[in-house]
Motif scaffolding. Structure first.
Motif, PDB file in Angstrom:
ATOM      1  N   ALA A 127      25.510  12.065  26.430  1.00 17.12           N
ATOM      2  CA  ALA A 127      24.895  13.400  26.476  1.00 17.12           C
ATOM      3  C   ALA A 127      25.684  14.426  25.669  1.00 17.12           C
ATOM      4  O   ALA A 127      25.079  15.282  25.005  1.00 17.12           O
ATOM      5  N   ALA A 128      27.001  14.354  25.705  1.00 17.84           N
ATOM      6  CA  ALA A 128      27.810  15.362  25.022  1.00 17.84           C
ATOM      7  C   ALA A 128      27.633  15.319  23.503  1.00 17.84           C
ATOM      8  O   ALA A 128      27.365  16.361  22.888  1.00 17.84           O
ATOM      9  N   PRO A 129      27.741  14.154  22.840  1.00 19.02           N
ATOM     10  CA  PRO A 129      27.526  14.181  21.392  1.00 19.02           C
ATOM     11  C   PRO A 129      26.088  14.485  20.996  1.00 19.02           C
ATOM     12  O   PRO A 129      25.851  15.070  19.935  1.00 19.02           O
ATOM     13  N   VAL A 130      25.125  14.115  21.843  1.00 15.55           N
ATOM     14  CA  VAL A 130      23.735  14.445  21.529  1.00 15.55           C
ATOM     15  C   VAL A 130      23.543  15.959  21.559  1.00 15.55           C
ATOM     16  O   VAL A 130      22.903  16.541  20.672  1.00 15.55           O
ATOM     17  N   LEU A 131      24.129  16.621  22.549  1.00 15.06           N
ATOM     18  CA  LEU A 131      24.043  18.076  22.602  1.00 15.06           C
ATOM     19  C   LEU A 131      24.791  18.714  21.440  1.00 15.06           C
ATOM     20  O   LEU A 131      24.359  19.729  20.888  1.00 15.06           O
ATOM     21  N   GLY A 132      25.932  18.128  21.052  1.00 17.44           N
ATOM     22  CA  GLY A 132      26.670  18.633  19.898  1.00 17.44           C
ATOM     23  C   GLY A 132      25.858  18.511  18.626  1.00 17.44           C
ATOM     24  O   GLY A 132      25.819  19.433  17.796  1.00 17.44           O
ATOM     25  N   LEU A 133      25.186  17.383  18.458  1.00 14.31           N
ATOM     26  CA  LEU A 133      24.327  17.192  17.288  1.00 14.31           C
ATOM     27  C   LEU A 133      23.144  18.157  17.325  1.00 14.31           C
ATOM     28  O   LEU A 133      22.748  18.710  16.287  1.00 14.31           O
ATOM     29  N   LEU A 134      22.594  18.386  18.502  1.00 13.81           N
ATOM     30  CA  LEU A 134      21.509  19.347  18.646  1.00 13.81           C
ATOM     31  C   LEU A 134      21.979  20.744  18.245  1.00 13.81           C
ATOM     32  O   LEU A 134      21.244  21.482  17.576  1.00 13.81           O
ATOM     33  N   ALA A 135      23.195  21.108  18.605  1.00 16.91           N
ATOM     34  CA  ALA A 135      23.742  22.413  18.234  1.00 16.91           C
ATOM     35  C   ALA A 135      23.875  22.537  16.717  1.00 16.91           C
ATOM     36  O   ALA A 135      23.551  23.589  16.146  1.00 16.91           O
ATOM     37  N   VAL A 136      24.319  21.480  16.074  1.00 13.96           N
ATOM     38  CA  VAL A 136      24.454  21.518  14.615  1.00 13.96           C
ATOM     39  C   VAL A 136      23.085  21.639  13.958  1.00 13.96           C
ATOM     40  O   VAL A 136      22.900  22.416  13.008  1.00 13.96           O
ATOM     41  N   VAL A 137      22.097  20.910  14.453  1.00 19.14           N
ATOM     42  CA  VAL A 137      20.745  20.979  13.882  1.00 19.14           C
ATOM     43  C   VAL A 137      20.146  22.363  14.101  1.00 19.14           C
ATOM     44  O   VAL A 137      19.540  22.948  13.182  1.00 19.14           O
ATOM     45  N   LEU A 138      20.311  22.927  15.298  1.00 18.49           N
ATOM     46  CA  LEU A 138      19.791  24.275  15.558  1.00 18.49           C
ATOM     47  C   LEU A 138      20.492  25.303  14.680  1.00 18.49           C
ATOM     48  O   LEU A 138      19.867  26.272  14.226  1.00 18.49           O
ATOM     49  N   SER A 139      21.771  25.105  14.430  1.00 16.88           N
ATOM     50  CA  SER A 139      22.499  26.010  13.533  1.00 16.88           C
ATOM     51  C   SER A 139      21.963  25.916  12.118  1.00 16.88           C
ATOM     52  O   SER A 139      21.849  26.924  11.421  1.00 16.88           O
ATOM     53  N   LEU A 140      21.644  24.728  11.693  1.00 21.89           N
ATOM     54  CA  LEU A 140      21.068  24.544  10.360  1.00 21.89           C
ATOM     55  C   LEU A 140      19.717  25.241  10.260  1.00 21.89           C
ATOM     56  O   LEU A 140      19.427  25.929   9.264  1.00 21.89           O
ATOM     57  N   GLU A 168      18.678  33.878   9.837  1.00 20.24           N
ATOM     58  CA  GLU A 168      19.089  34.648  11.011  1.00 20.24           C
ATOM     59  C   GLU A 168      20.563  35.030  10.875  1.00 20.24           C
ATOM     60  O   GLU A 168      21.212  34.725   9.875  1.00 20.24           O
ATOM     61  N   ASN A 169      21.088  35.662  11.880  1.00 25.23           N
ATOM     62  CA  ASN A 169      22.482  36.095  11.875  1.00 25.23           C
ATOM     63  C   ASN A 169      23.399  34.886  11.640  1.00 25.23           C
ATOM     64  O   ASN A 169      23.361  33.910  12.383  1.00 25.23           O
ATOM     65  N   ARG A 170      24.231  34.979  10.612  1.00 21.29           N
ATOM     66  CA  ARG A 170      25.089  33.847  10.249  1.00 21.29           C
ATOM     67  C   ARG A 170      26.126  33.524  11.319  1.00 21.29           C
ATOM     68  O   ARG A 170      26.569  32.391  11.434  1.00 21.29           O
ATOM     69  N   ARG A 171      26.522  34.510  12.069  1.00 20.66           N
ATOM     70  CA  ARG A 171      27.556  34.281  13.087  1.00 20.66           C
ATOM     71  C   ARG A 171      27.082  33.286  14.133  1.00 20.66           C
ATOM     72  O   ARG A 171      27.815  32.392  14.524  1.00 20.66           O
ATOM     73  N   TYR A 172      25.851  33.467  14.591  1.00 22.73           N
ATOM     74  CA  TYR A 172      25.322  32.527  15.579  1.00 22.73           C
ATOM     75  C   TYR A 172      25.274  31.108  15.010  1.00 22.73           C
ATOM     76  O   TYR A 172      25.636  30.148  15.688  1.00 22.73           O
ATOM     77  N   ALA A 173      24.833  30.996  13.772  1.00 17.36           N
ATOM     78  CA  ALA A 173      24.745  29.675  13.152  1.00 17.36           C
ATOM     79  C   ALA A 173      26.130  29.051  13.005  1.00 17.36           C
ATOM     80  O   ALA A 173      26.321  27.868  13.301  1.00 17.36           O
ATOM     81  N   LEU A 174      27.106  29.838  12.588  1.00 21.24           N
ATOM     82  CA  LEU A 174      28.465  29.300  12.431  1.00 21.24           C
ATOM     83  C   LEU A 174      29.099  28.960  13.777  1.00 21.24           C
ATOM     84  O   LEU A 174      29.768  27.934  13.907  1.00 21.24           O
ATOM     85  N   TYR A 175      28.897  29.814  14.763  1.00 15.21           N
ATOM     86  CA  TYR A 175      29.458  29.534  16.094  1.00 15.21           C
ATOM     87  C   TYR A 175      28.832  28.272  16.687  1.00 15.21           C
ATOM     88  O   TYR A 175      29.528  27.424  17.252  1.00 15.21           O
ATOM     89  N   GLY A 176      27.523  28.147  16.577  1.00 21.72           N
ATOM     90  CA  GLY A 176      26.849  26.969  17.118  1.00 21.72           C
ATOM     91  C   GLY A 176      27.281  25.696  16.423  1.00 21.72           C
ATOM     92  O   GLY A 176      27.558  24.677  17.067  1.00 21.72           O
ATOM     93  N   ALA A 177      27.358  25.737  15.083  1.00 16.93           N
ATOM     94  CA  ALA A 177      27.792  24.552  14.341  1.00 16.93           C
ATOM     95  C   ALA A 177      29.243  24.223  14.655  1.00 16.93           C
ATOM     96  O   ALA A 177      29.609  23.050  14.801  1.00 16.93           O
ATOM     97  N   ALA A 235      21.209  31.479  18.647  1.00 14.10           N
ATOM     98  CA  ALA A 235      21.684  31.656  20.022  1.00 14.10           C
ATOM     99  C   ALA A 235      21.549  30.351  20.802  1.00 14.10           C
ATOM    100  O   ALA A 235      22.448  29.988  21.576  1.00 14.10           O
ATOM    101  N   TRP A 236      20.453  29.646  20.582  1.00  8.27           N
ATOM    102  CA  TRP A 236      20.283  28.353  21.251  1.00  8.27           C
ATOM    103  C   TRP A 236      21.302  27.344  20.742  1.00  8.27           C
ATOM    104  O   TRP A 236      21.756  26.469  21.481  1.00  8.27           O
ATOM    105  N   ALA A 237      21.668  27.459  19.458  1.00  8.70           N
ATOM    106  CA  ALA A 237      22.690  26.578  18.905  1.00  8.70           C
ATOM    107  C   ALA A 237      24.029  26.831  19.577  1.00  8.70           C
ATOM    108  O   ALA A 237      24.759  25.891  19.906  1.00  8.70           O
ATOM    109  N   VAL A 238      24.364  28.099  19.788  1.00 11.93           N
ATOM    110  CA  VAL A 238      25.622  28.430  20.466  1.00 11.93           C
ATOM    111  C   VAL A 238      25.605  27.902  21.896  1.00 11.93           C
ATOM    112  O   VAL A 238      26.592  27.320  22.369  1.00 11.93           O
TER     113      VAL A 238
END
Length: 157
Positions: free
Chosen positions: A90-103, A110-119, A21-24
């Motif tokens: 800030a934007a690419p850093v947040l994007g990279l953070l989303a990918v790391v949180l998805s990983l 956890e629920n794969r949908r959240y991970a896929l949506y966040g990534a 959810a945090w990744a999303v």
């Protein structure tokens, strides 16, 4: 007979206890920052395109005459910093953070949908900003080519 123990109601914040959810949220924020970075400068006051092109051409002309006569360069004034300049980082850093949180979310099972949506959102934000900067560089190269090909008209020859 006694009443059964009441079951606790699911909390409304339960999804926020998941990495996915945090990744999303981070991916969505990154995408919004990229969109704001693209649209933000349109709301800043600017001179017309003709005025800007004329200023660029005039600066090229003055610089060429100074170098022709061997005059020293004038000291460059620092360019004003745009309020949206920090978004470029800030934007690419947040994007990279989303990918790391998805990983992390995917590795924890956890629920794969959240991970896929966040990534997906994080990678889209990074790719969209990259494509936007490439488009800006292409437009700048075309503009510079137009100025250089018309350099004779600029010098009045």
């Amino acid at each position: 007979m006694s009443d059964p123990a009441p079951t606790p109601e699911p909390s409304a914040i339960a999804p926020l206890r998941r990495w996915g959810a945090w990744a999303v949220l981070a991916g969505a924020a990154a995408l919004l920052l990229v969109i704001f970075q693209i649209a933000g400068p349109a709301f800043e006051p600017r001179p017309s395109a003709g005025t800007q092109i004329g200023e660029i051409a005039g600066e090229i002309r003055r610089s060429a005459w100074r170098s022709f006569f061997g005059l020293p360069r004038p000291e460059a004034a620092p360019a004003p910093v745009s309020p949206t300049a920090w978004l470029a980082l800030a934007a690419p850093v947040l994007g990279l953070l989303a990918v790391v949180l998805s990983l992390i979310s995917g590795l924890r099972g956890e629920n794969r949908r959240y991970a896929l949506y966040g990534a997906g959102l994080g990678a889209t934000a990074i790719a969209f900003q990259y494509v936007w900067w490439l488009a800006l560089l292409f437009v700048a190269a075309v503009l510079l080519h137009a100025i250089i090909t018309n350099i004779g008209d600029i010098f009045g020859l």
